[in-house]
Design a protein around this motif. Structure first.
Motif, PDB file in Angstrom:
ATOM      1  N   TRP A   1       0.823  -1.209   0.000  1.00 36.51           N
ATOM      2  CA  TRP A   1       0.000   0.000   0.000  1.00 36.51           C
ATOM      3  C   TRP A   1       0.862   1.267   0.000  1.00 36.51           C
ATOM      4  O   TRP A   1       0.615   2.201  -0.780  1.00 36.51           O
ATOM      5  CB  TRP A   1      -0.913   0.012   1.236  1.00 36.51           C
TER       6      TRP A   1
ATOM      7  N   TYR B   1       2.697   1.905  -3.541  1.00 34.24           N
ATOM      8  CA  TYR B   1       1.843   2.324  -4.658  1.00 34.24           C
ATOM      9  C   TYR B   1       1.120   3.644  -4.365  1.00 34.24           C
ATOM     10  O   TYR B   1       0.887   4.451  -5.283  1.00 34.24           O
ATOM     11  CB  TYR B   1       0.851   1.215  -5.009  1.00 34.24           C
ATOM     12  N   LEU B   2       0.771   3.878  -3.109  1.00 32.48           N
ATOM     13  CA  LEU B   2       0.150   5.166  -2.780  1.00 32.48           C
ATOM     14  C   LEU B   2       1.154   6.305  -2.900  1.00 32.48           C
ATOM     15  O   LEU B   2       0.779   7.450  -3.160  1.00 32.48           O
ATOM     16  CB  LEU B   2      -0.443   5.124  -1.364  1.00 32.48           C
TER      17      LEU B   2
ATOM     18  N   ALA C   1       0.939   7.109  -6.417  1.00 35.12           N
ATOM     19  CA  ALA C   1      -0.366   7.759  -6.630  1.00 35.12           C
ATOM     20  C   ALA C   1      -0.318   9.221  -6.194  1.00 35.12           C
ATOM     21  O   ALA C   1      -0.920  10.088  -6.848  1.00 35.12           O
ATOM     22  CB  ALA C   1      -1.450   7.013  -5.857  1.00 35.12           C
TER      23      ALA C   1
ATOM     24  N   CYS D   1      -1.247  12.372  -8.545  1.00 39.58           N
ATOM     25  CA  CYS D   1      -2.193  13.433  -8.171  1.00 39.58           C
ATOM     26  C   CYS D   1      -1.537  14.806  -8.256  1.00 39.58           C
ATOM     27  O   CYS D   1      -2.172  15.786  -8.665  1.00 39.58           O
ATOM     28  CB  CYS D   1      -2.715  13.194  -6.753  1.00 39.58           C
TER      29      CYS D   1
ATOM     30  N   LEU E   1      -2.722   6.963 -12.550  1.00 40.25           N
ATOM     31  CA  LEU E   1      -3.577   6.559 -11.426  1.00 40.25           C
ATOM     32  C   LEU E   1      -4.367   5.296 -11.760  1.00 40.25           C
ATOM     33  O   LEU E   1      -4.600   4.454 -10.876  1.00 40.25           O
ATOM     34  CB  LEU E   1      -4.523   7.706 -11.056  1.00 40.25           C
ATOM     35  N   LEU E   2      -4.765   5.144 -13.014  1.00 38.87           N
ATOM     36  CA  LEU E   2      -5.477   3.940 -13.434  1.00 38.87           C
ATOM     37  C   LEU E   2      -4.587   2.705 -13.317  1.00 38.87           C
ATOM     38  O   LEU E   2      -5.022   1.662 -12.809  1.00 38.87           O
ATOM     39  CB  LEU E   2      -5.970   4.093 -14.877  1.00 38.87           C
TER      40      LEU E   2
ATOM     41  N   ALA F   1      -4.320   1.802  -9.712  1.00 35.25           N
ATOM     42  CA  ALA F   1      -5.552   1.167  -9.219  1.00 35.25           C
ATOM     43  C   ALA F   1      -5.646  -0.282  -9.684  1.00 35.25           C
ATOM     44  O   ALA F   1      -6.023  -1.175  -8.909  1.00 35.25           O
ATOM     45  CB  ALA F   1      -6.767   1.960  -9.701  1.00 35.25           C
ATOM     46  N   LEU F   2      -5.277  -0.537 -10.941  1.00 33.60           N
ATOM     47  CA  LEU F   2      -5.307  -1.909 -11.456  1.00 33.60           C
ATOM     48  C   LEU F   2      -4.312  -2.797 -10.706  1.00 33.60           C
ATOM     49  O   LEU F   2      -4.618  -3.960 -10.397  1.00 33.60           O
ATOM     50  CB  LEU F   2      -4.985  -1.910 -12.956  1.00 33.60           C
TER      51      LEU F   2
ATOM     52  N   LEU G   1      -3.231  -2.328  -7.602  1.00 38.52           N
ATOM     53  CA  LEU G   1      -3.713  -2.525  -6.233  1.00 38.52           C
ATOM     54  C   LEU G   1      -4.942  -3.432  -6.170  1.00 38.52           C
ATOM     55  O   LEU G   1      -5.302  -3.909  -5.098  1.00 38.52           O
ATOM     56  CB  LEU G   1      -4.034  -1.174  -5.593  1.00 38.52           C
ATOM     57  N   SER G   2      -5.565  -3.672  -7.313  1.00 40.17           N
ATOM     58  CA  SER G   2      -6.704  -4.602  -7.328  1.00 40.17           C
ATOM     59  C   SER G   2      -6.247  -6.056  -7.173  1.00 40.17           C
ATOM     60  O   SER G   2      -7.055  -6.943  -6.931  1.00 40.17           O
ATOM     61  CB  SER G   2      -7.504  -4.445  -8.627  1.00 40.17           C
TER      62      SER G   2
ATOM     63  N   ARG H   1      -1.598  -5.617  -2.760  1.00 44.94           N
ATOM     64  CA  ARG H   1      -2.148  -4.954  -1.555  1.00 44.94           C
ATOM     65  C   ARG H   1      -1.589  -5.563  -0.276  1.00 44.94           C
ATOM     66  O   ARG H   1      -1.339  -4.850   0.699  1.00 44.94           O
ATOM     67  CB  ARG H   1      -3.667  -5.075  -1.525  1.00 44.94           C
TER      68      ARG H   1
END
Length: 422
Positions: A307, A310-311, A314, A318, A406-407, A410-411, A413-414, A419
């Motif tokens: 987390w 990757y954040l 992210a 942003c 960001l996409l 998100a992919l 982290l899915s 995660r």
């Protein structure tokens, strides 16, 4: 007396902040760290001076593109084979050889420039040699870090290494500009050559750490082709490794394109800030990276690393998404600091995870594949970003590329393994 000495040593060790313990505890770390810090310092100086020399010779952006291509192409081509070489021979000896050759190239440029014999073709030839040497050095250096940065000092060693690198990247360009303004551009290459020479001397202390421990029977039974794909075999067994390498081959196209192509346009053309603002913005990126390295190194163990890593990226995505919507140079500097902080946080977690998950005898091949995934598509990314920005407009392109980043995050982290990486 010996008991008292040992007790005093233990007490003094406890007083040392965790970030600085590698310097105190490991002679091998000190040698590797000092050599790398100084060589990065020299490279940061010449990174500013090379474009000045190229433009003084040709006044052509195309020529600068040729020089960068001459450097990057052999670097990318040799990476898959570099991993095999790194996993077959003494890594310290390989690093010493590349340092000597890079030292010779730096002094060659200095000598040619001082005697007014330097041409753009010579610059391209030397750039190709330097690119080849860097393609060999970096996987070897990565593998040496995995050996020397033991579990006791791993987080602080990686953080301290990055902290010093970012510091040199702040100081080096400023000194490079000063050298050109006050003395002469070739002086910068003399300093660069000297730093490679010092790095060579530091690496003389690490021959034992550079030795490869392999299973002789297994080594003799594998073919060259199997060796080539050995790194892929290691990577595909671990979801964290293969997903992250794949994801960042795409994420890097977006983020490097924004940083290298669209951001200078945003600041210099769109917002019409003074030219020094771009330099300050990039310096704040380094400040954010250094801050992340300092914080990361203060703890031995970090939890929830998937987390956090990757954040961090992210947060940078942003920051890029917000930049085109504001017109304050101070705000953009702060956003760039956030981007530097997030990128460095990811980088440190990624580096420590490689050192934990990959066996030393395969590390060179895995590191070379990692670097290939990071670098191979960047030249194509630059071309795509330039075309895309021209086609849809630079502001729109920056917004879309940021959202695409960001996409991809998100992919990634899915996937549960990303995660739950701890």
């Amino acid at each position: 007396m010996n008991e008292q000495t040992e007790k005093a040593h233990h007490i003094s060790e406890k007083k040392v902040p965790h970030l600085f313990r590698p310097i105190y505890q490991s002679k091998a770390f000190r040698a590797l760290w000092i050599g790398n810090t100084l060589s990065v310092f020299g490279s940061s100086i010449t990174g500013i001076i090379v474009p000045i020399l190229v433009y003084s010779l040709t006044q052509s952006t195309v020529s600068m593109g040729f020089v960068m291509t001459a450097y990057m192409l052999p670097n990318v081509i040799i990476l898959p084979f570099a991993g095999i070489i790194v996993d077959k021979i003494n890594r310290a000896k390989l690093m010493r050889l590349t340092d000597l050759i890079r030292c010779a190239m730096a002094f060659s440029i200095m000598t040619l420039a001082f005697n007014h014999l330097l041409t753009i073709h010579m610059m391209m030839f030397i750039a190709a040699i330097l690119g080849t040497m860097d393609g060999l050095f970096q996987p070897a250096f990565s593998a040496m870090r995995a050996t020397i940065f033991t579990s006791e000092i791993r987080t602080s060693a990686n953080a301290l290494n990055q902290l010093s690198v970012q510091s040199m990247r702040l100081i080096g360009p400023a000194l490079g500009g000063l050298i050109v303004a006050v003395w002469s551009a070739p002086i910068g290459f003399a300093i660069d050559g000297l730093t490679y020479l010092i790095s060579f001397v530091c690496l003389l202390y690490l021959t034992k750490e550079g030795e490869i421990q392999t299973d002789t029977a297994r080594t003799n039974s594998t073919s060259f082709l199997q060796d080539c794909f050995g790194g892929f075999e290691v990577i595909k067994k671990n979801t964290w490794l293969w997903v992250t390498i794949l994801a960042f081959s795409l994420i890097n196209i977006c983020t490097t394109g924004i940083s290298a192509i669209i951001l200078p346009w945003l600041l210099n053309v769109h917002d019409q800030f003074p030219s020094y603002i771009y330099g300050l913005v990039m310096s704040f990126q380094a400040v954010g990276a250094a801050l992340a390295a300092f914080i990361f190194g203060m703890r031995k163990v970090w939890r929830h690393r998937g987390w956090i890593a990757y954040l961090g990226i992210a947060a940078g995505g942003c920051a890029f998404l917000i930049m085109p919507l504001i017109h304050s140079s101070a705000a953009i500097m702060l956003l760039m600091m956030v981007e530097g902080y997030g990128s460095m946080t990811f980088g440190l977690i990624w580096e420590t995870s490689l050192q934990e998950l990959v066996e030393p005898e395969a590390f060179g091949r895995v590191a070379s594949i990692d670097m290939l995934g990071s670098f191979a598509l960047i030249p194509a990314g630059y071309m795509f970003t330039g075309w895309f920005a021209d086609a849809v407009g630079s502001i729109t392109a920056m917004l879309l590329l940021s959202m695409l980043t960001l996409l991809f995050i998100a992919l990634s982290l899915s996937i549960p393994a990303i995660r739950h990486f701890d």
